[in-house]
Scaffold this motif. Structure first.
Motif, mmCIF file in Angstrom:
data_model
loop_
_atom_site.group_PDB
_atom_site.id
_atom_site.type_symbol
_atom_site.label_atom_id
_atom_site.label_comp_id
_atom_site.label_asym_id
_atom_site.label_seq_id
_atom_site.Cartn_x
_atom_site.Cartn_y
_atom_site.Cartn_z
ATOM 1 N N GLY A 20 -63.745 -55.278 24.855
ATOM 2 C CA GLY A 20 -62.265 -54.739 24.839
ATOM 3 C C GLY A 20 -62.074 -53.960 23.698
ATOM 4 O O GLY A 20 -62.981 -53.389 22.974
ATOM 5 N N PRO A 21 -60.877 -53.691 23.693
ATOM 6 C CA PRO A 21 -60.300 -52.732 22.617
ATOM 7 C C PRO A 21 -60.641 -52.956 21.203
ATOM 8 O O PRO A 21 -60.594 -54.399 20.867
ATOM 9 C CB PRO A 21 -58.816 -52.512 22.812
ATOM 10 N N LEU A 22 -60.887 -52.267 20.344
ATOM 11 C CA LEU A 22 -60.890 -52.364 19.010
ATOM 12 C C LEU A 22 -59.691 -52.029 18.320
ATOM 13 O O LEU A 22 -59.210 -51.008 18.293
ATOM 14 C CB LEU A 22 -62.205 -51.414 18.331
ATOM 15 N N ARG A 23 -59.362 -52.775 17.336
ATOM 16 C CA ARG A 23 -58.136 -52.960 16.602
ATOM 17 C C ARG A 23 -58.283 -53.250 15.099
ATOM 18 O O ARG A 23 -58.847 -54.266 15.225
ATOM 19 C CB ARG A 23 -56.964 -53.736 17.395
ATOM 20 N N GLY A 24 -57.551 -52.690 14.396
ATOM 21 C CA GLY A 24 -57.474 -53.061 12.836
ATOM 22 C C GLY A 24 -57.482 -51.871 11.791
ATOM 23 O O GLY A 24 -57.131 -50.491 12.427
ATOM 24 N N ALA B 26 -66.496 -45.552 18.567
ATOM 25 C CA ALA B 26 -66.410 -46.825 19.344
ATOM 26 C C ALA B 26 -64.942 -46.879 19.703
ATOM 27 O O ALA B 26 -64.593 -47.084 20.950
ATOM 28 C CB ALA B 26 -66.899 -47.828 18.557
ATOM 29 N N ALA B 27 -64.056 -46.613 18.971
ATOM 30 C CA ALA B 27 -62.552 -46.551 19.291
ATOM 31 C C ALA B 27 -62.193 -45.631 20.395
ATOM 32 O O ALA B 27 -61.246 -46.004 21.185
ATOM 33 C CB ALA B 27 -61.611 -46.464 17.891
ATOM 34 N N LEU B 28 -62.660 -44.373 20.117
ATOM 35 C CA LEU B 28 -62.503 -43.482 21.145
ATOM 36 C C LEU B 28 -62.943 -43.890 22.568
ATOM 37 O O LEU B 28 -62.506 -43.462 23.679
ATOM 38 C CB LEU B 28 -62.921 -42.108 21.035
ATOM 39 N N LEU B 29 -63.908 -44.589 22.726
ATOM 40 C CA LEU B 29 -64.806 -44.866 23.936
ATOM 41 C C LEU B 29 -64.276 -46.318 24.617
ATOM 42 O O LEU B 29 -64.386 -46.229 25.939
ATOM 43 C CB LEU B 29 -66.239 -45.121 23.800
ATOM 44 N N ASP C 50 -56.418 -40.332 5.593
ATOM 45 C CA ASP C 50 -56.470 -41.478 6.379
ATOM 46 C C ASP C 50 -56.702 -41.103 7.982
ATOM 47 O O ASP C 50 -55.609 -39.960 8.076
ATOM 48 C CB ASP C 50 -55.478 -42.485 5.971
ATOM 49 N N LEU C 51 -57.171 -41.559 8.764
ATOM 50 C CA LEU C 51 -57.108 -41.282 10.075
ATOM 51 C C LEU C 51 -56.683 -42.606 11.038
ATOM 52 O O LEU C 51 -56.836 -43.617 10.752
ATOM 53 C CB LEU C 51 -58.522 -41.026 10.396
ATOM 54 N N VAL C 52 -56.009 -42.187 11.987
ATOM 55 C CA VAL C 52 -55.835 -43.109 13.070
ATOM 56 C C VAL C 52 -56.398 -42.587 14.328
ATOM 57 O O VAL C 52 -56.038 -41.533 14.844
ATOM 58 C CB VAL C 52 -54.379 -43.106 13.372
ATOM 59 N N VAL C 53 -57.304 -43.468 15.035
ATOM 60 C CA VAL C 53 -58.014 -42.944 16.161
ATOM 61 C C VAL C 53 -57.662 -43.681 17.550
ATOM 62 O O VAL C 53 -57.361 -45.219 17.136
ATOM 63 C CB VAL C 53 -59.530 -43.168 15.861
ATOM 64 N N LEU D 185 -75.888 -49.268 19.196
ATOM 65 C CA LEU D 185 -74.850 -50.356 19.368
ATOM 66 C C LEU D 185 -73.593 -49.831 19.905
ATOM 67 O O LEU D 185 -72.974 -50.600 20.926
ATOM 68 C CB LEU D 185 -74.873 -51.168 18.071
ATOM 69 N N VAL D 186 -73.019 -48.726 19.346
ATOM 70 C CA VAL D 186 -71.680 -48.310 19.882
ATOM 71 C C VAL D 186 -71.988 -47.886 21.404
ATOM 72 O O VAL D 186 -71.207 -48.195 22.053
ATOM 73 C CB VAL D 186 -71.367 -47.019 18.922
#
Length: 451
Positions: free
Chosen positions: A20-24, A260-263, A309-312, A414-415
């Motif tokens: 599912g979605p990655l968050r954090g 991973a977050a992009l996908l 700092d990045l937000v993806v 793994l990604v």
């Protein structure tokens, strides 16, 4: 002196499944290139250098042990906090034991440059993967400085015994391939030589050595050379002064959770303090060309390096052509870029990847094999990699990634598995500890299905 580098090492096969979605919010490990150099310049400075944010992976710990063997007093003060009491340029001690660099080509090649400029003899060795990697590209210019290889495996490979120069000579050297390691080795040897040592590169490579030379008080000049190159000139025999180093987060390590977050649909991930050096940001540039939603929140300088700092967020990506001249700024990120390309719509062609053939593995072949194992068409044409993207969520998966003892292939596999229908098995993830010891627990904490 050092923590256990294998605290999160896993030697069994591991499988990544559709997640599912990655968050954090995370901070990637300290930059590996800067970490190696911080320890080495701590060795070569006269006095005490304090380091914060040091990457405590196996590669960097090998460099820490080598610095101690050459005369520095190296102490770990806490997580990522280290102190190095250096001996100064020209005052190295001859090591009594082999300098074992494990899997680290960077540590081995840079330390060859250090030894080459000093009247000491040292035996260099590493693991089975490092013993396969070419060393002549470094040894050839170091011979001009006056160093001699007394023993070596076939083709100048490890294990080898290097005798440093009693009277090191300044040289002018044009690097035959774009390589920050070759450039750095020559400059490090030139520290102990009188007069000017000059390195000419036709394609600019990561400039951490030049920046750290200046930061520690050396007289170093950098001017453009040709269309994309640079001429770096160092005045030898400086007295390097100790300086505090704060190591920024490694963009090469941040690349894995970032992609991973992009996908994965619904993902939103904040990544703190990522190095934004223009000679290291080729992956972010390319991903944005593909349509990635990567937002910069705070751009600043820490320890002489530009960080941000990045937000993806999840993005639907499209295939692009990646020019060859971009390769030096993202040479370690092509495996994870290939994973992004597999999930993009259309074809991605990555040009000029000859350097991938001499990394921890033949990464060019390993990446193509990884994608094919997931059901993605990938071809190698000369030094180019061509990936036929399956579009978001379209990679079938179900195969096994053969890592060839390569940490970046393991993490990329793994990604890749996280975004496939059937998941992907990775044959061995132990070598992830060389650069990202906490990768598995960090990804699990964001919501990734790996186990």
């Amino acid at each position: 002196m050092t923590p256990d580098p294998g605290s999160h090492a896993v030697t069994r096969p591991v499988t990544a499944r559709r997640s599912g979605p990655l968050r954090g919010q995370i901070r990637a490990p300290g930059d590996k290139s800067v970490s190696h150099r911080a320890l080495i310049f701590g060795l070569l400075a006269c006095g005490t250098t304090e380091i914060a944010g040091l990457l405590e992976g196996a590669d960097v710990l090998a460099t820490a042990r080598a610095c101690a063997a050459l005369g520095a007093k190296v102490d770990r003060l806490g997580e990522g906090r280290w102190r190095v009491e250096g001996v100064g340029v020209g005052a190295l001690l001859a090591p009594t034991d082999t300098l074992d660099f494990g899997n680290s080509g960077t540590g081995a090649r840079l330390m060859m440059g250090v030894v080459a400029g000093h009247p000491v003899t040292a035996r260099f060795d590493g693991d089975a993967s490092l013993r396969k990697r070419p060393m002549k590209r470094v040894l050839d210019p170091l011979a001009l400085v006056g160093a001699r290889v007394l023993e070596s495996a076939e083709g100048g490979r490890l294990p080898l015994v290097l005798q440093g120069a009693r009277e090191p000579l300044p040289v002018t050297y044009e690097t035959p391939v774009p390589s920050a390691q070759v450039k750095s080795a020559v400059l490090l040897a030139g520290l102990a030589a009188p007069g000017e040592t000059t390195v000419i590169e036709r394609e600019a490579t990561r400039d951490h050595t030049e920046s750290m030379l200046a930061y520690f008080g050396a007289d170093v000049r950098v001017v453009p050379e040709g269309a994309h190159g640079r001429r770096i000139t160092l005045i030898g025999r400086p007295e390097l002064r100790p300086a505090p180093v704060r190591v920024p987060a490694d963009p090469s390590s941040a690349a894995f959770p970032l992609v991973a977050a992009l996908l994965l649909k619904g993902s939103k991930l904040a990544i703190e303090g990522v190095m934004a050096n223009p000679l290291r940001n080729g992956l972010v540039v390319t991903l944005r060309e593909m349509g990635a939603r990567i937002e910069v929140l705070d751009e600043r300088r820490e320890g002489g390096e530009l960080v941000e700092d990045l937000v993806v967020q999840f993005s639907e990506l499209a295939g692009v052509e990646v020019p060859a001249e971009r390769a030096p700024s993202m040479i370690d990120e092509y495996p994870i870029l290939a994973v992004a390309a597999a999930n993009a719509r259309g074809v991605t062609r990555m040009r000029g990847l000859s350097e991938l053939k001499v990394k921890e593995s033949d990464r060019l072949a390993a990446v193509a094999d990884m994608l094919r194992a997931a059901g993605v068409e990938a071809q190698i044409e000369g030094d180019d990699l061509i990936v036929e993207g399956k579009g978001p969520g379209g990679v079938p998966g179900g195969g096994t990634v053969v890592t060839h003892m390569d940490h970046r292939i393991a993490m990329s596999g793994l990604v890749l598995g996280l975004a496939t229908d059937a998941g992907m098995a990775v044959d061995d993830v132990a070598f992830i500890a060389t650069s990202f010891p906490d990768f598995l627990p960090l990804m699990a904490g964001l919501g990734a299905e790996i186990g």
